[in-house]
Design a protein around this motif. Structure first.
Motif, PDB file in Angstrom:
ATOM      1  N   LYS A 161       0.055  15.125  -0.553  1.00  0.00           N
ATOM      2  CA  LYS A 161      -1.284  14.682  -0.899  1.00  0.00           C
ATOM      3  C   LYS A 161      -1.256  13.984  -2.257  1.00  0.00           C
ATOM      4  N   ALA A 162      -2.000  12.900  -2.325  1.00  0.00           N
ATOM      5  CA  ALA A 162      -2.067  12.168  -3.585  1.00  0.00           C
ATOM      6  C   ALA A 162      -2.764  13.018  -4.625  1.00  0.00           C
ATOM      7  N   GLN A 182       0.840  -1.199   0.000  1.00  0.00           N
ATOM      8  CA  GLN A 182       0.000   0.000   0.000  1.00  0.00           C
ATOM      9  C   GLN A 182       0.871   1.244   0.000  1.00  0.00           C
ATOM     10  N   VAL A 183       0.590   2.181  -0.917  1.00  0.00           N
ATOM     11  CA  VAL A 183       1.338   3.438  -0.962  1.00  0.00           C
ATOM     12  C   VAL A 183       0.438   4.656  -0.787  1.00  0.00           C
ATOM     13  N   LEU A 184      -0.873   4.451  -0.814  1.00  0.00           N
ATOM     14  CA  LEU A 184      -1.833   5.533  -0.586  1.00  0.00           C
ATOM     15  C   LEU A 184      -2.483   5.339   0.778  1.00  0.00           C
ATOM     16  N   PHE A 185      -2.545   6.414   1.568  1.00  0.00           N
ATOM     17  CA  PHE A 185      -3.024   6.304   2.947  1.00  0.00           C
ATOM     18  C   PHE A 185      -4.093   7.356   3.187  1.00  0.00           C
ATOM     19  N   GLU A 186      -5.197   6.920   3.744  1.00  0.00           N
ATOM     20  CA  GLU A 186      -6.262   7.841   4.114  1.00  0.00           C
ATOM     21  C   GLU A 186      -5.967   8.433   5.486  1.00  0.00           C
ATOM     22  N   VAL A 187      -6.741   9.441   5.853  1.00  0.00           N
ATOM     23  CA  VAL A 187      -6.523  10.130   7.125  1.00  0.00           C
ATOM     24  C   VAL A 187      -6.637   9.163   8.294  1.00  0.00           C
ATOM     25  N   ARG A 188      -7.587   8.214   8.198  1.00  0.00           N
ATOM     26  CA  ARG A 188      -7.754   7.269   9.309  1.00  0.00           C
ATOM     27  C   ARG A 188      -6.516   6.367   9.477  1.00  0.00           C
ATOM     28  N   ASP A 189      -5.809   6.084   8.361  1.00  0.00           N
ATOM     29  CA  ASP A 189      -4.573   5.310   8.464  1.00  0.00           C
ATOM     30  C   ASP A 189      -3.529   6.102   9.237  1.00  0.00           C
ATOM     31  N   LEU A 190      -3.427   7.396   8.928  1.00  0.00           N
ATOM     32  CA  LEU A 190      -2.455   8.237   9.619  1.00  0.00           C
ATOM     33  C   LEU A 190      -2.782   8.349  11.102  1.00  0.00           C
ATOM     34  N   ARG A 191      -4.070   8.522  11.406  1.00  0.00           N
ATOM     35  CA  ARG A 191      -4.468   8.653  12.815  1.00  0.00           C
ATOM     36  C   ARG A 191      -4.132   7.383  13.599  1.00  0.00           C
ATOM     37  N   ARG A 192      -4.328   6.239  12.971  1.00  0.00           N
ATOM     38  CA  ARG A 192      -4.046   4.963  13.640  1.00  0.00           C
ATOM     39  C   ARG A 192      -2.579   4.836  14.016  1.00  0.00           C
ATOM     40  N   TYR A 244      -2.965  10.529   1.256  1.00  0.00           N
ATOM     41  CA  TYR A 244      -1.564  10.937   1.287  1.00  0.00           C
ATOM     42  C   TYR A 244      -0.665   9.805   0.792  1.00  0.00           C
ATOM     43  N   THR A 245       0.529  10.188   0.376  1.00  0.00           N
ATOM     44  CA  THR A 245       1.548   9.219  -0.017  1.00  0.00           C
ATOM     45  C   THR A 245       2.914   9.806   0.330  1.00  0.00           C
ATOM     46  N   PHE A 246       3.916   8.974   0.385  1.00  0.00           N
ATOM     47  CA  PHE A 246       5.258   9.475   0.664  1.00  0.00           C
ATOM     48  C   PHE A 246       5.797  10.218  -0.558  1.00  0.00           C
TER      49      PHE A 246
END
Length: 1084
Positions: free
Chosen positions: A436-437, A407-417, A444-446
């Motif tokens: 931001k993607a 996985q390279v795309l992350f939603e806000v809930r992934d970041l919060r976790r 988001y992505t790196f």
């Protein structure tokens, strides 16, 4: 597979287009002249949809609308959309270096055109611009439908593709070739369960309503699919063949879907542009057909200088940093990678003295990434250090979980976790790592995929029990983690992990991330590495260069020694290697304890493109003193390797350089090795040209007192008279050089004459001279005269190989004048494939009668005929010498010559090896030979009768011979129709106590299960047989099981057993496995 040839039209420029755009804004004048181009994406979309609605209803649109949409279609809408999209990406800071990356590519492989070069040596690198890869060739033929751009992480693959798309949208690239470009980010879709090709297409056009899929599929040949970041396949390619789909609507796993594109199951008429890392290419190759494979080039010095100037407000600051890098050779090499230059410049906008000192200490990729993250941390504003380190640790766990789940795309809930809040994502600090993607507000992505790989390595390096709460990794051992990410050491994550475990970096890691490196991890990683190297099955999967990069990252010479010593030999066979590759390899081999053998085969050494030709620096006569000559040449392609060889602890004994495009300066660097090196004894060049000046430099080194080189091989190299003269000087000086080999190296008679002057010198110590396939037909007679003079003068020469030269009978006549001379001490003479007839045998016979030293004679593949062999046998019967090995394979022989051979077997006690392969000996001939085998004076140990037209009738004669002959050890009867009955008869002879046969070759002898009982009885009784070859016979399960039972017998000493196993059933395999357990030493 891709066929490898070069295209010659890569330098041409299109007359009907302007130079390709860069990431800078499109010309304002061009934009102003095109009203449609000036419209926004939303305006174009709105106008088109309204226009389309009128058309569907069958209503004539208003005049004012139609006038603004004269010929508007999806293609124009799409082009304008791409221009807007990629102009925005162009100013994105992670892609800012894209405008400094040249669109010049190095062609590695290409289909369709062949170019012959002297000795097969590629004369120059073939470059092509990205905008030309889909152009027709000069004859107007269609170009390849598939182009693969390969390059390491951070080289700019995605930036080059985005630039290509922007330039296409602006009409600057491949005008008229494609209607649509379908961009697919392979990493972004990799975590999706199932997708269809239709899903990928509609996702590209998600902002357009209407029947877009139906429209674009009308002309599939006008589509270009771009597969960016093609993944490393998890399964063997063959396993997926049945699952591939040709239906655009059918949903498939992502890997299967991508393979369907590459295999041309989906949209076979369309074109493909694929980007991939080198680690992906191995499996990708096997799926490709008729492709162009091109390498994205690293920054040249000029490009790197331009990039640095663009990043600093003042030229002085940029140039201080640019030239400062040259004080650190490792960092200077690494900074030719665009991502490294970007990281260095982005955190050094305002240089301090401390920064310059720190820059000099950066040696590895891990050092640079750690430096980037630490500098971002020290320039904080508006956020505490504790909070920043907490965010960094959250990024580490996010990266690791993402890599685990592809996985390279992350939603806000992934970041919060992972402990990263929404407010954190908006801070300047995190913008150094996340973005931001595209086209999304809350995804988001790196900034770069290598950031995710680096942070994953940090996560595992700092692992402790509390660190694993974010995802399910608690149960995994270190070995499982290493195995998952190791992938034969090719994973960038595992390379970063090696770098983070370097002892000197522990404090920097703790200061940056607020946690200590896990205790014991370093030892665990080193143990795992040693285990992987020592395990044969694992070692086969390892590309040595990947291992070198890992060892280079950890920078521990003692540990590198231990690992390299286990390798014994290093074989590097990739089409391209970079300067960074050679740096890593040189670090690993410079202190090797064991006597290594190193082979480097490489058509392109990247990063050395700016090396100037040595002739620019040289005077024609090379009259300058040696030290000035050596210093006045540019840096060579192999200077890093040569630096390692000059290390007093480097024990490389055998160096082979294949296809390395060596120049004069390479000769200079190789020459310097021999001033100090006390271990290199074998040097081989394959398909290289050192040029005359380079060969002269090399020969100067070979004359050094410390040089102990014993063997010099030149295979398919261009050797001029001047080079031969330099070699002659070595022969008259060197006390160590005893073996000189030329193969497929065309020598003019004038060049060979100069070489012979050295061979005739009283100080020449050469013992072995090989000149295989090295003479032209018109010069063969002259060459033989020169050789005769050498044989008369040089008593040290004991081996002479002239095979595959058109000497002819006249040439051999001249040669024998030297061979017969009393000074000639030749022990081994090879005249195979030299166009000889029975006339040559008369001359050779006279030589055999007088020679007191000849032990081996090879006349393989000459039409000698029975008469010729009869002449040879006459000489052998009256010989004063001690002939041991006689090779008469493929000499047009029949049974008529066997009586003469029998007389030789009976009288020549020294003859131990006779090869008669592929002659029409037949049963009658073998019957005669067996009479010789039965004679007390016969000492023959090795008899090869492969493909000699034998049948089962001859087996009784062989059986009788085995009854009395106690000397025969190796018997080859392969490719003869012996049959089961013949085999049963032969087995009786094999059971005799007098039979001492050790190896028996019976491949393709028309055997079935019917003879396996007899063979089993032999194995139960014969204690001498160690090798049995039954491959190519019709043996079924019953026969093989019978043989396995016999092999279990304690008397049986068989160690090697060749048999076909493809058709055997499971029960037979179980029996074979049981045999393997009972006798571990046996091999199949």
């Amino acid at each position: 597979m891709c066929a490898g040839v070069l295209r010659m039209n890569s330098q041409k420029k299109r007359k009907d287009m302007e130079p390709a755009c860069t990431w800078s804004l499109l010309s304002q004048q061009k934009a102003a002249s095109n009203s449609q181009a000036s419209m926004s994406w939303k305006e174009l979309k709105g106008r088109y949809l309204l226009f389309h609605s009128f058309s569907v209803l069958g209503v004539v649109p208003p005049t004012n609308l139609a006038s603004h949409v004269p010929n508007l279609d999806y293609r124009e809408v799409f082009r304008n959309h791409l221009k807007e999209k990629y102009l925005k990406i162009g100013v994105d800071k992670c892609y800012h270096h894209g405008k400094h990356i040249e669109s010049r590519l190095l062609i590695v492989k290409e289909h369709g055109i062949s170019e012959k070069t002297p000795c097969g040596i590629p004369q120059e690198d073939n470059f092509i611009k990205i905008e030309d890869v889909f152009d027709p060739d000069e004859e107007g033929s269609n170009s390849s439908q598939t182009v693969v751009l390969q390059g390491c992480a951070g080289i700019g693959k995605t930036a080059v593709v985005h630039k290509f798309m922007f330039d296409w949208a602006a009409g600057m690239v491949t005008p008229g070739r494609f209607d649509y470009l379908i961009y697919i980010n392979c990493r972004e879709i990799s975590h999706t369960a199932n997708l269809s090709a239709a899903d990928l297409i509609t996702n590209t056009f998600e902002d357009i309503d209407g029947p877009i899929l139906d429209v674009i599929l009308v002309y599939p040949e006008k589509l270009l699919f771009i597969l960016d970041g093609f993944p490393e396949l998890q399964y063997p390619v063959g396993d997926q063949e049945e699952d591939l789909s040709a239906n655009p609507q059918e949903k498939k796993p992502v890997e299967t879907l991508l393979c369907s594109f590459v295999r041309k199951k989906l949209f076979p008429e369309s074109s493909l542009l694929i980007t991939a890392r080198p680690t992906t290419m191995k499996k990708l190759h096997s799926m490709l057909n008729q492709c162009i494979q091109a390498e994205i080039l690293w920054f040249t010095d000029a490009e790197k200088r331009a990039y640095f100037l663009s990043q600093f407000s003042g030229a002085n600051a940029a140039m201080r940093l640019f030239y400062g890098l040259r004080e650190n050779e490792s960092l200077d090499i690494m900074s030719s990678l665009p991502i490294i230059s970007w990281m260095i410049c982005s955190v050094l906008q305002s240089q301090r003295d401390g920064d310059r000192t720190l820059i000099r200490s950066l040696q590895t990729m891990t050092d640079v990434y750690l430096f980037y993250f630490s500098k971002c941390l020290t320039t904080l504003t508006g956020i505490s250090m504790w909070k920043a380190q907490s965010c960094l640790w959250g990024l580490c766990s996010l990266a690791a979980e993402g890599l685990q789940n592809q996985q390279v795309l992350f939603e806000v809930r992934d970041l919060r976790r992972h402990g990263i809040g929404v407010c954190d994502t908006n801070c300047t600090f995190l913008s150094h790592f996340l973005k931001k993607a595209k086209g999304s507000v809350n995804v988001y992505t790196f900034l770069h995929f290598s950031f995710q790989e680096f942070l994953t390595a940090v996560f595992y390096a700092l692992k402790n029990n509390s660190s694993w709460m974010f995802f399910d990794q608690v149960g995994k051992t270190w070995q499982e983690i290493f195995q998952q990410y190791g992938k034969g050491f090719s994973s960038l994550t595992i390379q970063f992990l090696f770098g983070l475990l370097r002892k000197e970096k522990g404090k920097a890691v703790e200061t940056t991330f607020g946690k200590r490196v896990s205790s014991g991890l370093r030892e665990e990683l080193l143990k795992w590495t040693e285990k992987e190297i020592k395990d044969k099955s694992s070692r086969l999967q390892i590309e040595p260069m990947d291992l070198f990069h890992c060892l280079y990252e950890i920078q521990e010479e003692e540990y590198a020694k231990r690992i390299i010593d286990d390798l014994q030999s290093i074989i590097l066979l990739q089409p391209t290697y970079t300067k960074m590759d050679i740096l890593a390899m040189s670090f690993c081999v410079k202190s090797s304890h064991s006597h290594l053998s190193v082979s480097l085969k490489c058509q392109h050494l990247l990063g050395f493109e700016e090396e100037e030709r040595a002739s620019v620096f040289m005077t024609p006569a090379l009259t300058l003193n040696r030290s000035f000559q050596l210093c006045n040449l540019p840096v060579s392609r192999i200077h890093l390797l040569c630096q390692a060889l000059r290390n007093p602890y480097c024990k490389i004994k055998d160096l082979k350089l294949i296809f390395c495009r060596l120049t004069a300066s390479c000769g200079r660097d190789l020459s310097l090795i021999f001033e100090t090196n006390q271990y290199l004894t074998h040097l081989e060049f394959v398909k290289n040209t050192l040029e005359d000046s380079g060969m002269k430099f090399l020969c100067e080194g070979l004359k050094q007192p410390n040089c102990i080189l014993q063997t010099l091989r030149l295979y398919r190299c261009l050797i001029s008279p001047a080079s031969c003269e330099a070699l002659a000087a070595v022969l008259s000086t060197s006390q160590w050089l005893t073996n000189l080999e030329f193969r497929e190296t065309k020598l003019e008679d004038s060049a060979f004459k100069l070489l012979c002057e050295g061979l005739k010198h009283p100080n020449c110590k050469l013992q072995k001279l090989k000149l295989c396939a090295s003479f032209l037909p018109e010069s063969s007679e002259t060459v033989c005269k020169y050789l005769a003079s050498v044989l008369i003068c040089n008593p040290n020469l004991t081996e002479l190989d002239l095979s595959e030269n058109p000497l002819g009978d006249i040439g051999v006549k001249y040669l024998c004048e030297g061979l017969r001379h009393s000074n000639c001490k030749v022990e081994k003479l090879d005249l195979s494939t030299c166009y000889l007839t029975d006339a040559s045998c008369v001359e050779l016979s006279s030589f055999l009668q007088v020679s007191q030293t000849l032990k081996e004679l090879f006349v393989f593949a000459n039409a000698l005929g029975d008469t010729g062999v009869q002449h040879l046998c006459a000489g052998l019967r009256h010989a004063k010498g001690i002939i041991e090995n006689l090779v008469l394979s493929e000499c047009s022989l029949s049974a008529a010559c066997c009586e003469s051979l029998t007389q030789v077997l009976s009288s020549t006690w020294s003859l131990t090896r006779l090869l008669l392969i592929n002659n029409k000996i037949e049963d009658l001939g073998l019957k005669l030979l067996c009479e010789g085998l039965k004679q007390p004076g016969c000492q023959l140990k090795d008899l090869a009768l492969w493909s000699c037209h034998l049948t089962g009738e001859c087996c009784q004669d062989l059986c009788n011979a085995l009854y009395t002959n106690e000397h025969l050890r190796d018997l080859d009867l392969s490719d003869n129709a012996l049959g089961d009955e013949g085999m049963q008869v032969l087995c009786e002879g094999l059971k005799y106590p007098s039979c001492k046969l050790q190896t028996l070759w019976l491949a393709e002898c028309h055997l079935t299960d019917a003879c396996c009982g007899a063979l089993a009885s032999v194995l139960n009784r014969n204690e001498n047989l160690t090798l049995l070859d039954l491959s190519g016979n019709d043996l079924k399960d019953f026969g093989v099981q019978m043989l396995c039972d016999a092999l279990m017998h304690p008397i049986c000493k068989l160690q090697t057993f060749y048999i076909d196993t493809d058709h055997l059933h499971e029960e037979t395999f179980r029996k074979m496995e049981a045999l393997k357990m009972s006798k571990p030493g046996i091999t199949w």
